[in-house]
Design a protein around this motif. Structure first.
Motif, mmCIF file in Angstrom:
data_model
loop_
_atom_site.group_PDB
_atom_site.id
_atom_site.type_symbol
_atom_site.label_atom_id
_atom_site.label_comp_id
_atom_site.label_asym_id
_atom_site.label_seq_id
_atom_site.Cartn_x
_atom_site.Cartn_y
_atom_site.Cartn_z
ATOM 1 N N GLY A 49 44.491 41.866 22.964
ATOM 2 C CA GLY A 49 45.113 40.555 22.886
ATOM 3 C C GLY A 49 44.084 39.508 22.506
ATOM 4 N N GLN A 50 44.464 38.262 22.633
ATOM 5 C CA GLN A 50 43.551 37.182 22.265
ATOM 6 C C GLN A 50 42.324 37.150 23.169
ATOM 7 N N GLU A 51 42.548 37.350 24.435
ATOM 8 C CA GLU A 51 41.478 37.140 25.407
ATOM 9 C C GLU A 51 40.779 38.411 25.845
ATOM 10 N N GLY A 52 41.191 39.527 25.304
ATOM 11 C CA GLY A 52 40.509 40.749 25.678
ATOM 12 C C GLY A 52 41.407 41.961 25.589
ATOM 13 N N LEU A 53 40.901 43.031 26.157
ATOM 14 C CA LEU A 53 41.630 44.288 26.138
ATOM 15 C C LEU A 53 42.884 44.180 26.991
ATOM 16 N N ARG A 54 43.953 44.695 26.488
ATOM 17 C CA ARG A 54 45.234 44.514 27.152
ATOM 18 C C ARG A 54 45.801 45.822 27.699
ATOM 19 N N GLN A 62 35.834 42.847 28.178
ATOM 20 C CA GLN A 62 36.692 41.751 28.612
ATOM 21 C C GLN A 62 38.145 42.216 28.666
ATOM 22 N N LEU A 63 38.789 41.900 29.770
ATOM 23 C CA LEU A 63 40.181 42.310 29.929
ATOM 24 C C LEU A 63 41.099 41.090 29.940
ATOM 25 N N ASP A 64 42.303 41.292 29.459
ATOM 26 C CA ASP A 64 43.295 40.225 29.484
ATOM 27 C C ASP A 64 44.288 40.514 30.599
ATOM 28 N N LEU A 65 44.136 39.791 31.706
ATOM 29 C CA LEU A 65 44.980 40.055 32.875
ATOM 30 C C LEU A 65 45.878 38.863 33.197
ATOM 31 N N ASN A 66 46.128 38.048 32.211
ATOM 32 C CA ASN A 66 46.860 36.807 32.472
ATOM 33 C C ASN A 66 48.275 37.014 32.982
ATOM 34 N N GLU A 67 48.854 38.149 32.677
ATOM 35 C CA GLU A 67 50.252 38.342 33.073
ATOM 36 C C GLU A 67 50.388 38.967 34.455
ATOM 37 N N TYR A 68 49.271 39.073 35.172
ATOM 38 C CA TYR A 68 49.351 39.732 36.466
ATOM 39 C C TYR A 68 49.112 38.740 37.612
ATOM 40 N N THR A 69 49.517 39.136 38.779
ATOM 41 C CA THR A 69 49.402 38.242 39.934
ATOM 42 C C THR A 69 47.956 38.181 40.425
ATOM 43 N N ASP A 70 47.680 37.211 41.274
ATOM 44 C CA ASP A 70 46.329 37.054 41.797
ATOM 45 C C ASP A 70 45.883 38.301 42.547
ATOM 46 N N PHE A 71 46.806 38.830 43.324
ATOM 47 C CA PHE A 71 46.467 40.044 44.069
ATOM 48 C C PHE A 71 46.080 41.173 43.114
ATOM 49 N N GLN A 72 46.860 41.355 42.101
ATOM 50 C CA GLN A 72 46.580 42.427 41.152
ATOM 51 C C GLN A 72 45.263 42.201 40.432
ATOM 52 N N LYS A 73 44.992 40.952 40.082
ATOM 53 C CA LYS A 73 43.720 40.662 39.425
ATOM 54 C C LYS A 73 42.555 41.032 40.339
ATOM 55 N N SER A 74 42.660 40.653 41.599
ATOM 56 C CA SER A 74 41.588 40.961 42.546
ATOM 57 C C SER A 74 41.358 42.460 42.633
ATOM 58 N N ILE A 75 42.431 43.186 42.799
ATOM 59 C CA ILE A 75 42.326 44.630 42.938
ATOM 60 C C ILE A 75 41.741 45.255 41.676
ATOM 61 N N LEU A 76 42.255 44.867 40.545
ATOM 62 C CA LEU A 76 41.799 45.462 39.294
ATOM 63 C C LEU A 76 40.316 45.188 39.058
ATOM 64 N N GLN A 77 39.897 43.974 39.375
ATOM 65 C CA GLN A 77 38.496 43.637 39.152
ATOM 66 C C GLN A 77 37.571 44.416 40.081
ATOM 67 N N ILE A 78 38.035 44.676 41.281
ATOM 68 C CA ILE A 78 37.217 45.450 42.210
ATOM 69 C C ILE A 78 37.143 46.912 41.784
#
Length: 176
Positions: A23-28, A82-98
């Motif tokens: 995507g624009q901001e990274g891997l999707r 770089q990943l594009d995680l804009n469509e996910y919730t805060d919880f999901q972002k936290s988990i994915l980043q960890i």
DNA sequence: GTAAGACATATTG
DNA sequence: CAATATGTCTTAC
């Protein structure tokens, strides 16, 4: 009518056809190796929910090269992409980043991931997030196992078998 | 030590 | 409210 489109790549690895969408901001999206190239495209469309896909090569050759090397048994570090995680919730972002920080060859449990994310009792939800993980391998969900040391579900087409194969691949290298 | 069942638990759609 | 890629406990082999 604004059309949204994403560029994708499908390529052949040692384990089969794999694909990725940028995507624009990274891997999707990243798709694990399938036996048939066609199945990879089907999976991409299913994940994306958009049909406006453009096959375009550019900017991701390095990642494709790394992925190919990974499946040939080489130790590769994907954590810088770089990943594009804009469509996910805060919880999901936290988990994915960890989960993304789990190094090659190392294993974590769902519970420890939850604790690391400051949600000590959300281990169940961690599994839920993994089930919808759009970017396996880069986000090494195959390195997350149950607390009892056993492998649990894996929604990719290979299932537990594929998960085991990936862990075997990594443990062999680390043992050397 | 393994296997199956019940229940707690958090997040999502 | 229902579903889930879990964890823990309790039983019974």
């Amino acid at each position: 009518m604004q059309e949204i489109s994403f560029k994708y790549n499908i390529f052949l690895t040692a384990w089969g056809w794999a694909g990725l969408v940028a995507g624009q901001e990274g891997l999707r999206i990243l798709v694990l190796p399938e036996e048939r190239k066609e199945d990879v495209l089907v999976k991409i469309k299913k994940e994306l929910k958009y049909n406006n896909l453009i096959e375009e090569k550019g900017g991701w050759e390095d990642l494709i090269k790394d992925i190919k090397e990974y499946f040939t048994g080489k130790k590769v570090d994907f954590s810088n992409w770089q990943l594009d995680l804009n469509e996910y919730t805060d919880f999901q972002k936290s988990i994915l980043q960890i989960v993304k920080k789990i190094p090659y060859g190392k294993i974590q449990t769902y519970k420890k991931v939850a604790e690391a994310a400051n949600y000590p009792k959300a281990y169940r939800a961690v599994g839920n997030t993994m089930a919808h993980n759009p970017i396996p391998l880069i986000i090494p969900c195959h390195r997350v196992i149950g607390s009892n040391g056993k492998l649990v579900g894996f929604s990719a087409s290979g299932g537990i078998v594929l998960k085991q194969k990936m862990l075997d691949l990594e443990s062999e290298i680390q043992a050397k």
